[in-house]
Design an enzyme around this catalytic site. Structure first.
Site, PDB file in Angstrom:
ATOM      1  N   ARG A 197     -62.014   6.785 -18.992  1.00 52.50           N
ATOM      2  CA  ARG A 197     -61.901   5.984 -20.195  1.00 52.50           C
ATOM      3  C   ARG A 197     -61.447   4.682 -19.755  1.00 52.50           C
ATOM      4  O   ARG A 197     -61.385   3.681 -20.560  1.00 52.50           O
ATOM      5  CB  ARG A 197     -60.892   6.530 -21.388  1.00 52.50           C
ATOM      6  CG  ARG A 197     -61.453   7.636 -21.916  1.00 52.50           C
ATOM      7  CD  ARG A 197     -60.615   8.305 -22.766  1.00 52.50           C
ATOM      8  NE  ARG A 197     -59.952   9.294 -22.112  1.00 52.50           N
ATOM      9  CZ  ARG A 197     -59.069   9.882 -22.535  1.00 52.50           C
ATOM     10  NH1 ARG A 197     -58.108   9.673 -23.594  1.00 52.50           N
ATOM     11  NH2 ARG A 197     -58.390  10.641 -21.663  1.00 52.50           N
ATOM     12  N   CYS A 198     -60.973   4.440 -18.467  1.00 51.41           N
ATOM     13  CA  CYS A 198     -60.475   2.958 -17.791  1.00 51.41           C
ATOM     14  C   CYS A 198     -61.683   2.506 -16.814  1.00 51.41           C
ATOM     15  O   CYS A 198     -62.203   2.896 -16.201  1.00 51.41           O
ATOM     16  CB  CYS A 198     -59.595   3.394 -16.944  1.00 51.41           C
ATOM     17  SG  CYS A 198     -58.906   1.694 -15.908  1.00 51.41           S
ATOM     18  N   SER A 199     -62.058   1.208 -17.586  1.00 46.41           N
ATOM     19  CA  SER A 199     -63.302   0.326 -16.763  1.00 46.41           C
ATOM     20  C   SER A 199     -62.761   0.019 -15.388  1.00 46.41           C
ATOM     21  O   SER A 199     -63.948   0.307 -14.696  1.00 46.41           O
ATOM     22  CB  SER A 199     -63.362  -0.866 -17.660  1.00 46.41           C
ATOM     23  OG  SER A 199     -62.288  -1.760 -17.588  1.00 46.41           O
ATOM     24  N   ARG A 248     -63.660   3.365 -13.642  1.00 49.97           N
ATOM     25  CA  ARG A 248     -65.110   3.471 -13.559  1.00 49.97           C
ATOM     26  C   ARG A 248     -65.489   2.701 -12.357  1.00 49.97           C
ATOM     27  O   ARG A 248     -66.457   2.999 -11.601  1.00 49.97           O
ATOM     28  CB  ARG A 248     -65.855   3.506 -14.731  1.00 49.97           C
ATOM     29  CG  ARG A 248     -65.521   4.367 -15.740  1.00 49.97           C
ATOM     30  CD  ARG A 248     -66.390   4.241 -17.064  1.00 49.97           C
ATOM     31  NE  ARG A 248     -66.095   2.990 -17.597  1.00 49.97           N
ATOM     32  CZ  ARG A 248     -65.525   2.730 -18.573  1.00 49.97           C
ATOM     33  NH1 ARG A 248     -64.588   3.555 -19.062  1.00 49.97           N
ATOM     34  NH2 ARG A 248     -65.570   1.355 -19.293  1.00 49.97           N
TER      35      ARG A 248
END
Length: 113
Positions: free
Chosen positions: A9-11, A14
Site C-alpha cells: 500500500r506504500c508507493s 512499490r
C-alpha cells in the site's frame, strides 16, 4: 540474497520493489504487516541500519501521534511497540548481505545493490 520489507500500500515500497525487479538480482519479499518481525529481527535490522529504535518509527503515522508521541518510551519498549504495531515501522527496508537501507528516497536502494 536481497530482502525487502515491503508494504504494497506504500508507493515508496512499490517503487523500491520495482527497482529490485529491474535489477535482475534475486530477492525475497517480506510483507511485514502480515509476517511481523520479531524483537530479535528488529534488533538485527536496527543494527544493520545503524539506527536507534525511534529512528525506525513512522512518527507521522496517526497511531504514533495519537497514542505514543507524548510518552517517553525506552528502546526496548519501542521495539515491542513495533512488533505489536508493524504499521509504525518505516518502509521499505532493503537488506543486501550486511548492508541495509530505508528506501526513502527510493534511490538509496541503489547504494546497496
Amino acid at each position: 540474497m536481497i530482502t525487502i520489507y515491503h508494504n504494497n500500500r506504500c508507493s515508496k515500497s512499490r517503487c523500491a520493489l520495482e527497482l529490485l525487479k529491474n535489477s535482475g538480482k534475486p530477492y525475497t519479499i517480506i510483507n511485514y504487516l502480515d509476517d511481523v518481525p520479531t524483537r530479535d529481527e528488529l534488533k538485527n535490522l536496527l543494527k544493520l541500519l545503524k539506527l536507534k529504535p525511534i529512528e525506525l518509527i513512522r512518527t507521522n503515522e496517526a497511531l504514533w501521534k495519537e497514542s505514543y508521541k507524548h510518552l517517553n518510551l525506552s528502546d526496548a519498549k519501542l521495539i515491542t511497540l513495533m512488533t505489536k504495531n508493524p504499521k509504525l515501522i518505516e518502509r521499505p527496508i532493503v537488506i543486501n548481505g550486511n548492508q541495509a537501507v530505508i528506501g526513502r528516497p527510493t534511490e538509496k536502494v541503489l547504494d546497496i545493490l
